[in-house]
Scaffold this active site. Structure first.
Site, PDB file in Angstrom:
ATOM      1  N   HIS A   1      -6.499 -13.478  -7.737  1.00 39.82           N
ATOM      2  CA  HIS A   1      -7.345 -12.511  -7.044  1.00 39.82           C
ATOM      3  C   HIS A   1      -8.747 -12.568  -7.639  1.00 39.82           C
ATOM      4  O   HIS A   1      -8.911 -12.817  -8.833  1.00 39.82           O
ATOM      5  CB  HIS A   1      -6.778 -11.091  -7.153  1.00 39.82           C
TER       6      HIS A   1
ATOM      7  N   LYS B   1       0.843  -1.188   0.000  1.00 42.24           N
ATOM      8  CA  LYS B   1       0.000   0.000   0.000  1.00 42.24           C
ATOM      9  C   LYS B   1       0.886   1.247   0.000  1.00 42.24           C
ATOM     10  O   LYS B   1       2.000   1.192   0.524  1.00 42.24           O
ATOM     11  CB  LYS B   1      -0.906   0.006   1.236  1.00 42.24           C
TER      12      LYS B   1
END
Length: 446
Positions: free
Chosen positions: A260, A141
């Site tokens: 994902h 992040k």
């Protein structure tokens, strides 16, 4: 036959038997009128059949319709064709207010036409030389905006601190602020440096998802040339054809494949319409992937405990019995198709570690993004905190302690000799995600 369980909500005035028959016909050989070419083939051999209907307990005007499809309706080894046939057109049927595909039973004869996961759980354990505990990961992040060099630095710090994997976010592909080739190079450098310092095998999920299959494979080829162990794909937005192609490349070239599920909630979150995620998971095991995101039960994303446990069984086990208490409508025999490791990710931190270890068991990846990078002392201490918490939970489990009951005490004990864990415990002691689930299990018949 392939067996399907549909949740059917007919329009007012449409009998459930008629709705079930319409679903079976529209998703196989039927059309809206009789056509002369019906006489040129054996429709009885190819048409889907609705063989059972039962009301949904506690729901008005909802029924579970069971449909059987002959295997000859489907191309071998093609999840794309299977879904095109079963769900491609029928969901827009006017006679239905809503329709949801709850489950599929895939027969062994059809499963045997698929390669499945590139490697599977045991091969991954052997490649990584890591046994007896969940693997630890972290999504880097902020997910967008970092330069490739700063991104690689974050990867290195997390891996050096004790994580097994770091991960590209699902929407990191090749944007102007960070092109894929630069990211791959800096991440490979970070992996090699962390491996040399720790003596452990490390990896980063390099997202190979791209606008074309050709570009996707080019990125996977480049990753293989760098010597990294794993790549990644967004299998729903990328599509099943692309995913199966990448899975075949990964098996042939020794790459693990992380999957994902971006876009899944658009398809699976509403209880009365769409496709349940257990079906999308079965499809992924057939199409190919070594990991797939699975919710957390305790984190920020949707996922009831019993439903999630049913998902996990369908991913990892060779044989799963019908169990309506976990939302499993059919007994499924995977005939030794390799298993897939479930990934718990989304709003989790060190206080969740005991519950995650208890829920997901050893063959799992526990992935802490903000729960690593949000540590007040930095990325590496955040990774240390998670590794210490995990090792404490695994040791407690092996000693026979009850993680569900003693979890907080286990974390507090470990934090006494780990200042990194103590700091993490203080930061996240008040973080909760207490929201009522949207997708819940139906009550069982009394």
């Amino acid at each position: 036959d392939i067996l399907a369980a549909f949740r059917v909500t007919p329009q007012p005035g449409v009998p459930p038997e008629e709705a079930g028959a319409a679903v079976a016909a529209e998703s196989s050989t039927g059309t809206w009128t009789t056509v002369w070419t019906d006489g040129l083939t054996s429709l009885d051999r190819y048409k889907g059949r609705c063989y059972g209907i039962e009301p949904v307990p506690g729901e008005e005007d909802q029924y579970i319709a069971y449909v059987a499809y002959p295997l000859d309706l489907f191309e071998e080894g093609s999840v794309t064709n299977m879904f095109t046939s079963i769900v491609g057109n029928v969901f827009g049927f006017k006679a239905l207010r809503a329709l949801r595909l709850e489950d599929l039973r895939i027969p062994p004869a059809y499963i045997k036409t698929f390669q499945g996961p590139p490697h599977g759980i045991q091969v991954e354990r052997d490649k990584l030389n890591k046994y007896g505990r969940p693997l630890l990961g972290c999504t880097i992040k902020p997910k967008l905006g970092l330069s490739a060099k700063n991104y690689g630095r974050a990867v290195y710090e997390c891996l050096r601190g004790g994580l097994d994997f770091t991960k590209d976010d699902e929407n990191v592909n090749s944007q102007p602020f960070m092109r894929w080739r630069d990211r791959f190079l800096f991440c490979a450098e970070a992996i090699n440096k962390a491996q040399a310092e720790t003596g452990e095998i490390k990896g980063h999920y390099l997202n190979a998802t791209a606008g074309t299959c050709e570009e996707m494979i080019k990125r996977a080829v480049f990753a293989r040339g760098l010597g990294v162990p794993i790549v990644m794909h967004d299998y729903l937005t990328g599509g099943f054809t692309a995913n199966t192609s990448l899975a075949h490349y990964c098996r042939d070239n020794g790459l693990l494949l992380h999957i994902h599920r971006a876009m899944h909630a658009v398809i699976d979150r509403q209880k009365n319409h769409g496709i349940h995620f257990r079906v999308l998971r079965k499809a992924l095991r057939m199409s190919g992937g070594d990991h797939i995101h699975s919710g957390t039960v305790v984190g920020k994303l949707e996922g009831e405990r019993d439903i999630t446990l049913g998902f996990v069984d369908l991913l990892r086990d060779d044989f799963i019995e019908k169990d309506r208490s976990x939302g499993i409508y059919f007994t499924q025999d995977w005939v030794s198709l390799p298993g897939v490791i479930p990934v718990a990710s989304g709003g989790i931190h060190v206080w969740h570690m005991p519950a995650l270890t208890e829920i997901f068991g050893g063959d799992s990846v526990l992935q802490f993004g903000g729960g690593t990078l949000g540590h007040p002392w930095g990325n590496a201490p955040g990774a240390v905190a998670n590794r210490v918490a995990l090792e404490a939970c695994v040791q407690a489990r092996n000693e026979g302690r009850d993680l569900a009951v003693e979890g907080n005490e286990i974390i507090r004990e470990a934090s006494k000799w780990s200042p990194e864990l103590a700091a993490a415990c203080e930061v996240w002691k008040e973080i909760r995600f207490n929201f009522k689930a949207v997708d819940t299990l139906d009550p069982l018949k009394s």
